[in-house]
Write a protein that holds these residues in place. Structure first.
Motif, PDB file in Angstrom:
ATOM      1  N   SER A  53       0.836  -1.217   0.000  1.00 52.14           N
ATOM      2  CA  SER A  53       0.000   0.000   0.000  1.00 52.14           C
ATOM      3  C   SER A  53       0.863   1.256   0.000  1.00 52.14           C
ATOM      4  O   SER A  53       0.589   2.213  -0.731  1.00 52.14           O
ATOM      5  CB  SER A  53      -0.907   0.020   1.229  1.00 52.14           C
ATOM      6  OG  SER A  53      -1.783  -1.064   1.199  1.00 52.14           O
ATOM      7  N   ARG A  54       1.912   1.251   0.816  1.00 54.67           N
ATOM      8  CA  ARG A  54       2.824   2.394   0.871  1.00 54.67           C
ATOM      9  C   ARG A  54       3.498   2.616  -0.482  1.00 54.67           C
ATOM     10  O   ARG A  54       3.599   3.748  -0.964  1.00 54.67           O
ATOM     11  CB  ARG A  54       3.882   2.168   1.960  1.00 54.67           C
ATOM     12  CG  ARG A  54       4.880   3.307   2.100  1.00 54.67           C
ATOM     13  CD  ARG A  54       5.978   2.988   3.108  1.00 54.67           C
ATOM     14  NE  ARG A  54       6.571   1.676   2.979  1.00 54.67           N
ATOM     15  CZ  ARG A  54       7.497   1.334   2.083  1.00 54.67           C
ATOM     16  NH1 ARG A  54       7.928   2.222   1.212  1.00 54.67           N
ATOM     17  NH2 ARG A  54       7.993   0.117   2.055  1.00 54.67           N
ATOM     18  N   ILE A  55       3.932   1.532  -1.115  1.00 57.47           N
ATOM     19  CA  ILE A  55       4.598   1.640  -2.411  1.00 57.47           C
ATOM     20  C   ILE A  55       3.641   2.189  -3.460  1.00 57.47           C
ATOM     21  O   ILE A  55       3.986   3.089  -4.231  1.00 57.47           O
ATOM     22  CB  ILE A  55       5.161   0.271  -2.838  1.00 57.47           C
ATOM     23  CG1 ILE A  55       6.324  -0.111  -1.938  1.00 57.47           C
ATOM     24  CG2 ILE A  55       5.600   0.288  -4.303  1.00 57.47           C
ATOM     25  CD1 ILE A  55       6.748  -1.564  -2.066  1.00 57.47           C
ATOM     26  N   ILE A  56       2.419   1.679  -3.492  1.00 62.67           N
ATOM     27  CA  ILE A  56       1.452   2.104  -4.501  1.00 62.67           C
ATOM     28  C   ILE A  56       1.042   3.563  -4.289  1.00 62.67           C
ATOM     29  O   ILE A  56       0.930   4.331  -5.242  1.00 62.67           O
ATOM     30  CB  ILE A  56       0.219   1.181  -4.484  1.00 62.67           C
ATOM     31  CG1 ILE A  56       0.608  -0.186  -5.027  1.00 62.67           C
ATOM     32  CG2 ILE A  56      -0.927   1.766  -5.288  1.00 62.67           C
ATOM     33  CD1 ILE A  56      -0.454  -1.241  -4.891  1.00 62.67           C
ATOM     34  N   LEU A  57       0.842   3.949  -3.043  1.00 64.36           N
ATOM     35  CA  LEU A  57       0.343   5.294  -2.760  1.00 64.36           C
ATOM     36  C   LEU A  57       1.421   6.375  -2.769  1.00 64.36           C
ATOM     37  O   LEU A  57       1.156   7.508  -3.185  1.00 64.36           O
ATOM     38  CB  LEU A  57      -0.366   5.307  -1.400  1.00 64.36           C
ATOM     39  CG  LEU A  57      -1.652   4.500  -1.320  1.00 64.36           C
ATOM     40  CD1 LEU A  57      -2.166   4.465   0.116  1.00 64.36           C
ATOM     41  CD2 LEU A  57      -2.701   5.060  -2.267  1.00 64.36           C
ATOM     42  N   PHE A  58       2.633   6.053  -2.322  1.00 65.22           N
ATOM     43  CA  PHE A  58       3.606   7.107  -2.083  1.00 65.22           C
ATOM     44  C   PHE A  58       4.906   7.003  -2.878  1.00 65.22           C
ATOM     45  O   PHE A  58       5.681   7.946  -2.878  1.00 65.22           O
ATOM     46  CB  PHE A  58       3.948   7.172  -0.586  1.00 65.22           C
ATOM     47  CG  PHE A  58       2.745   7.400   0.280  1.00 65.22           C
ATOM     48  CD1 PHE A  58       2.019   8.576   0.206  1.00 65.22           C
ATOM     49  CD2 PHE A  58       2.329   6.414   1.162  1.00 65.22           C
ATOM     50  CE1 PHE A  58       0.911   8.782   1.003  1.00 65.22           C
ATOM     51  CE2 PHE A  58       1.217   6.611   1.967  1.00 65.22           C
ATOM     52  CZ  PHE A  58       0.503   7.792   1.885  1.00 65.22           C
ATOM     53  N   SER A  59       5.178   5.901  -3.532  1.00 62.92           N
ATOM     54  CA  SER A  59       6.448   5.761  -4.254  1.00 62.92           C
ATOM     55  C   SER A  59       6.280   6.051  -5.732  1.00 62.92           C
ATOM     56  O   SER A  59       5.192   5.917  -6.290  1.00 62.92           O
ATOM     57  CB  SER A  59       7.003   4.348  -4.082  1.00 62.92           C
ATOM     58  OG  SER A  59       7.350   4.105  -2.758  1.00 62.92           O
TER      59      SER A  59
END
Length: 166
Positions: A79-85
């Protein structure tokens, strides 16, 4: 007994599921649920070519706990990768993991656990080398993945389904 109930735990689970779905304990539902619980395993028995035997039930709990924690951890990471990276920083790759596990049921459970974990996909087992081809959404440390699959998943599965663990 095994002639009429080839899988007693499955029959019990089916009966309980039937009663929970209908939210009643009426005699008609008990009778119909029992009939389904007996008939379903009998009719599907030919579809199961071999019978899995769990040799160490305590290891199932340890495997479930590790799997649950890994799934939760991966949910947050993906989720972090998809939303913020940015897509430029993504390192999506295939890796090969040598497997010692031979039991077909253990391999099926391993496949389910890997595919339930966000960011990983079981691709295939390479027949000539008995290696697992795994796709990782964002790979940073290949050795970490090999160690995780070998020690947290494969080793308990070998303990559960096979006689000896190397």
């Amino acid at each position: 007994m095994t002639r009429w109930l080839p899988s007693p735990l499955l029959s019990l689970a089916l009966l309980l599921l039937w009663l929970m779905l209908n939210q009643t304990l009426e005699p008609a539902h008990l009778l119909l649920g029992a009939a389904l619980a007996i008939a379903a395993p009998l009719l599907t028995a030919p579809l199961r070519p071999f019978k899995a035997r769990i040799r160490r039930p305590g290891a199932v709990l340890r495997l479930f706990c590790w799997s649950f924690l890994e799934i939760i951890r991966s949910c947050f990471n993906v989720s972090r990768i998809i939303l913020f990276s940015k897509a430029d920083n993504l390192n999506s790759q295939f890796i090969k993991i040598p497997l010692s596990l031979q039991d077909p049921t253990g391999l099926a459970v391993l496949s389910c656990l890997i595919n339930c974990t966000p960011g990983t996909v079981w691709v295939e087992i390479l027949q000539d080398t008995h290696e697992l081809s795994l796709h990782v959404f964002d790979l940073h440390d290949e050795n970490w993945w090999i160690d995780t699959i070998k020690h947290r998943y494969e080793s308990p599965l070998m303990t559960i389904f096979e006689q000896e663990v190397p």
